[in-house]
Design an enzyme around this catalytic site. Structure first.
Site, PDB file in Angstrom:
ATOM      1  CB  ALA A 135     -17.181  50.777  15.771  1.00 57.22           C
ATOM      2  CE1 TYR A 151     -21.577  51.125  23.168  1.00 55.84           C
ATOM      3  CE2 TYR A 151     -21.216  50.614  20.861  1.00 55.84           C
ATOM      4  CZ  TYR A 151     -21.979  50.494  22.012  1.00 55.84           C
ATOM      5  OH  TYR A 151     -23.145  49.775  21.997  1.00 55.84           O
ATOM      6  N   GLY A 178     -22.065  39.082  11.111  1.00 57.81           N
ATOM      7  CA  GLY A 178     -22.799  39.177  12.354  1.00 57.81           C
ATOM      8  C   GLY A 178     -24.048  38.317  12.320  1.00 57.81           C
TER       9      GLY A 178
HETATM   10  C1  FMN Z   1     -27.925  40.990  18.298  1.00 62.37           C
HETATM   11  C2  FMN Z   1     -26.799  41.887  17.866  1.00 62.37           C
HETATM   12  C3  FMN Z   1     -25.967  42.477  18.808  1.00 62.37           C
HETATM   13  C4  FMN Z   1     -24.906  43.293  18.415  1.00 62.37           C
HETATM   14  N1  FMN Z   1     -24.088  43.834  19.365  1.00 62.37           N
HETATM   15  C5  FMN Z   1     -23.021  44.588  18.980  1.00 62.37           C
HETATM   16  C6  FMN Z   1     -22.128  45.127  19.942  1.00 62.37           C
HETATM   17  O1  FMN Z   1     -22.282  44.938  21.149  1.00 62.37           O
HETATM   18  N2  FMN Z   1     -21.072  45.866  19.505  1.00 62.37           N
HETATM   19  C7  FMN Z   1     -20.873  46.082  18.167  1.00 62.37           C
HETATM   20  O2  FMN Z   1     -19.912  46.742  17.792  1.00 62.37           O
HETATM   21  N3  FMN Z   1     -21.711  45.587  17.238  1.00 62.37           N
HETATM   22  C8  FMN Z   1     -22.764  44.853  17.607  1.00 62.37           C
HETATM   23  N4  FMN Z   1     -23.622  44.365  16.657  1.00 62.37           N
HETATM   24  C9  FMN Z   1     -23.371  44.703  15.246  1.00 62.37           C
HETATM   25  C10 FMN Z   1     -22.570  43.609  14.568  1.00 62.37           C
HETATM   26  O3  FMN Z   1     -21.268  43.527  15.137  1.00 62.37           O
HETATM   27  C11 FMN Z   1     -22.421  43.874  13.073  1.00 62.37           C
HETATM   28  O4  FMN Z   1     -21.689  45.062  12.873  1.00 62.37           O
HETATM   29  C12 FMN Z   1     -23.780  44.017  12.394  1.00 62.37           C
HETATM   30  O5  FMN Z   1     -24.617  42.916  12.739  1.00 62.37           O
HETATM   31  C13 FMN Z   1     -23.614  44.113  10.869  1.00 62.37           C
HETATM   32  O6  FMN Z   1     -23.015  42.940  10.358  1.00 62.37           O
HETATM   33  P1  FMN Z   1     -23.928  41.856   9.591  1.00 62.37           P
HETATM   34  O7  FMN Z   1     -24.575  42.575   8.423  1.00 62.37           O
HETATM   35  O8  FMN Z   1     -22.972  40.775   9.151  1.00 62.37           O
HETATM   36  O9  FMN Z   1     -24.948  41.369  10.570  1.00 62.37           O
HETATM   37  C14 FMN Z   1     -24.690  43.543  17.030  1.00 62.37           C
HETATM   38  C15 FMN Z   1     -25.532  42.956  16.083  1.00 62.37           C
HETATM   39  C16 FMN Z   1     -26.580  42.141  16.480  1.00 62.37           C
HETATM   40  C17 FMN Z   1     -27.473  41.519  15.430  1.00 62.37           C
END
Ligand code: FMN
Length: 253
Positions: free
Chosen positions: A66, A69, A207
């Site tokens: 996703a 990357y 997340g």
């Molecule tokens: C602090 C933080 C770090 C994240 N790091 C990654 C990551 O390394 N790789 C990734 O695919 N998504 C990463 N995300 C995105 C989350 O996996 C997720 O897709 C995003 O927070 C949306 O979901 P949510 O609305 O439930 O928060 C990160 C999100 C946050 C808040």
């Protein structure tokens, strides 16, 4: 999408592109287009990393396909400008993902192998002119591999972590991917339950709400209010932002 000053080398991509950054100077380097030898080596690396993860005690491995990357850079026509077997038609752009997932599945078992994709809208410079034309067959290819699960990070028009007017592809992907389908982004308890009930998803990934609620499952079960996450401590050091969000019982007390 990587910083030469951090990785100590020119980053690898499907083509020689450079990811955008929100301010100047842009620390991302222009990538080098992967040769066929690079592709074979990266796929060896995926298999080795997966074996090592299982050896270290993990239950399974989710490949990152996703958010702009490497796998995503091959999938989408905005970043993949190749004219060999790994570029051009959707079938060719899917090849790197399909082979990489197959290598990991061979190494640790398809039942321990998952992947994350972000089909709709631009993320970190990666975008596609016709997402359905590549992501629906990609999901069908993953179905044929019999993997443990497919997770989609989907942006809505009112998204709070990236937004897009490009329609979500989960309803189309649901038709071709019969295994467990996990959906993500901007869910609350009611929205999650609605998508489970409609059958578009088998599970929902959280997340930020998990960052802020150590007992998220219990809170959703009870319909209890949620703690709000604090972006200022997302990447902090020490316990702040990691272990200091209260659970329900301490809050009640
Ligand atoms: C602090 C933080 C770090 C994240 N790091 C990654 C990551 O390394 N790789 C990734 O695919 N998504 C990463 N995300 C995105 C989350 O996996 C997720 O897709 C995003 O927070 C949306 O979901 P949510 O609305 O439930 O928060 C990160 C999100 C946050 C808040």
């Amino acid at each position: 999408l990587s910083r030469p000053d951090v990785i100590g080398m020119t980053p690898l991509s499907s083509s020689a592109t450079r990811a955008p950054y929100h301010k100047e100077p842009n620390p991302y380097g222009e990538a080098r287009a992967a040769t066929l030898d690079d592709i074979a080596r990266v796929q060896d690396d995926y298999a080795t990393a997966a074996r090592n993860a299982i050896r270290a005690g993990f239950d399974g491995v989710q490949l990152h396909g996703a958010n702009g990357y490497l796998i995503d850079q091959f999938l989408r026509d905005g970043t993949n400008h190749r004219d060999d077997d790994y570029g051009g038609s959707p079938e060719n752009r899917i090849r790197f993902m399909r082979e990489s997932v197959a290598r990991v599945a061979d190494a640790i078992g398809a039942g321990r192998t998952g992947i994350r994709l972000s089909p709709n809208g631009e993320t970190q410079g990666a975008d596609d002119s016709d997402p359905a034309s590549v992501f629906v067959p990609a999901a069908a290819a993953l179905d044929a591999l019999g993997i443990a699960f497919l997770e989609l990070r989907e942006q809505g028009p009112d998204g709070t972590f990236g937004k897009s007017d490009v329609p979500k592809l989960s309803p189309e992907i649901r038709k071709v991917f019969k295994g467990p389908l996990v959906l993500n982004q901007d869910y609350d308890g009611a929205g999650a339950q609605a998508d489970l009930d409609s059958g578009v998803a088998d599970a929902i990934a959280f997340g930020r709400k998990y960052i802020a609620n150590p007992d998220l499952v219990e809170r959703l079960r009870q319909g209890a209010p949620l703690n709000q996450d604090d972006p200022k401590t997302w990447y902090s050091k020490g316990r702040e932002g990691y272990t200091d969000y209260p659970a329900l019982e301490t809050q009640d007390a």
